[in-house]
Design a protein around this motif. Sequence first.
Motif, short mmCIF file in Angstrom:
data_model
loop_
_atom_site.label_atom_id
_atom_site.label_comp_id
_atom_site.label_asym_id
_atom_site.label_seq_id
_atom_site.Cartn_x
_atom_site.Cartn_y
_atom_site.Cartn_z
N MET A 158 0.81 -1.20 0.00
CA MET A 158 0.00 0.00 0.00
C MET A 158 0.86 1.28 0.00
N CYS A 159 1.95 1.26 0.75
CA CYS A 159 2.75 2.48 0.89
C CYS A 159 3.64 2.75 -0.32
N CYS A 160 3.74 1.80 -1.23
CA CYS A 160 4.65 1.95 -2.37
C CYS A 160 3.93 2.34 -3.66
N ASN A 169 2.50 1.73 -13.70
CA ASN A 169 1.34 1.04 -13.13
C ASN A 169 0.98 1.56 -11.74
N ASN A 170 1.27 2.84 -11.48
CA ASN A 170 0.94 3.50 -10.21
C ASN A 170 1.64 2.90 -9.00
N LYS A 171 2.77 2.21 -9.21
CA LYS A 171 3.58 1.63 -8.14
C LYS A 171 5.01 2.10 -8.30
N CYS A 172 5.73 2.14 -7.21
CA CYS A 172 7.13 2.56 -7.23
C CYS A 172 7.91 1.77 -8.28
N PHE A 173 8.79 2.46 -8.97
CA PHE A 173 9.62 1.86 -10.01
C PHE A 173 10.37 0.63 -9.48
N PHE A 174 10.77 0.66 -8.22
CA PHE A 174 11.59 -0.41 -7.66
C PHE A 174 10.80 -1.46 -6.88
N LEU A 175 9.48 -1.42 -6.97
CA LEU A 175 8.66 -2.45 -6.34
C LEU A 175 8.56 -3.63 -7.30
N LYS A 176 9.17 -4.73 -6.92
CA LYS A 176 9.20 -5.94 -7.76
C LYS A 176 8.62 -7.10 -6.95
N ASN A 177 7.58 -7.74 -7.47
CA ASN A 177 6.92 -8.85 -6.77
C ASN A 177 6.52 -8.45 -5.35
N ASN A 178 6.00 -7.23 -5.22
CA ASN A 178 5.55 -6.69 -3.93
C ASN A 178 6.67 -6.57 -2.90
N CYS A 217 10.53 -4.36 -2.12
CA CYS A 217 11.41 -3.26 -2.51
C CYS A 217 12.74 -3.83 -2.97
N SER A 218 13.08 -3.57 -4.23
CA SER A 218 14.33 -4.11 -4.77
C SER A 218 15.54 -3.25 -4.41
N ILE A 219 15.33 -2.13 -3.75
CA ILE A 219 16.44 -1.26 -3.30
C ILE A 219 16.32 -1.00 -1.80
N TYR A 220 15.79 -1.95 -1.06
CA TYR A 220 15.46 -1.76 0.35
C TYR A 220 16.59 -1.13 1.16
N GLU A 221 17.81 -1.60 1.01
CA GLU A 221 18.93 -1.08 1.80
C GLU A 221 19.26 0.38 1.47
N SER A 222 18.91 0.84 0.29
CA SER A 222 19.19 2.23 -0.07
C SER A 222 17.91 3.00 -0.39
N ARG A 223 16.79 2.54 0.14
CA ARG A 223 15.52 3.21 -0.14
C ARG A 223 15.56 4.64 0.39
N PRO A 224 14.79 5.52 -0.24
CA PRO A 224 14.79 6.93 0.15
C PRO A 224 14.33 7.16 1.59
N LEU A 225 14.75 8.26 2.13
CA LEU A 225 14.37 8.68 3.48
C LEU A 225 12.86 8.69 3.66
N ILE A 226 12.15 9.19 2.68
CA ILE A 226 10.69 9.27 2.76
C ILE A 226 10.07 7.88 2.95
N CYS A 227 10.70 6.86 2.37
CA CYS A 227 10.22 5.48 2.53
C CYS A 227 10.56 4.94 3.91
N GLN A 228 11.73 5.30 4.41
CA GLN A 228 12.12 4.84 5.73
C GLN A 228 11.25 5.46 6.82
N TYR A 229 10.75 6.65 6.57
CA TYR A 229 9.91 7.34 7.55
C TYR A 229 8.47 6.84 7.56
N TYR A 230 7.98 6.36 6.44
CA TYR A 230 6.57 6.02 6.32
C TYR A 230 6.14 5.06 7.44
#
Length: 124
Positions: free
Chosen positions: A1-3, A52-61, A63-76
């Motif tokens: 939902m958050c992605c 498709n209205n989902k984050c570019f890096f969301l793959k198979n539900n 996060c394919s960049i989880y370790e370097s995900r943006p600050l805004i994602c870490q805060y959510y």
Amino acid sequence: MCCGDTPQKERHILLLASEANKISAETHLLIEEFAKEITDRGPYVYEMNKPNNKCFFLKNNRCSIYESRPLICQYYPFELRFNSESGIHVFNYTLECPVINKEGKRMVKQDFERLFLLAEERLL
């Protein structure tokens, strides 16, 4: 939902220049391939593309960049905002997150201090 977007809300996944550069270096993609430049959301300078209205890096539900995900994602589901009236930063949150008000780890002052220090590091 958050992605990604929901029927009730369009997500704006914002990136600092340092975050976009780090993601670009780690994924070997040009920034233009996964984000568009923005000018009205300082200090953020990019917004993530959402095929498709989902984050570019969301793959198979996931996060394919989880370790370097943006600050805004870490805060959510939290958001750090500067209150110009009081001159301090405050945390807001959204009740749309399905985990809010559920049993789980209770956030304490140290958790928010850690998030604030993370923001200070990235914004410098």
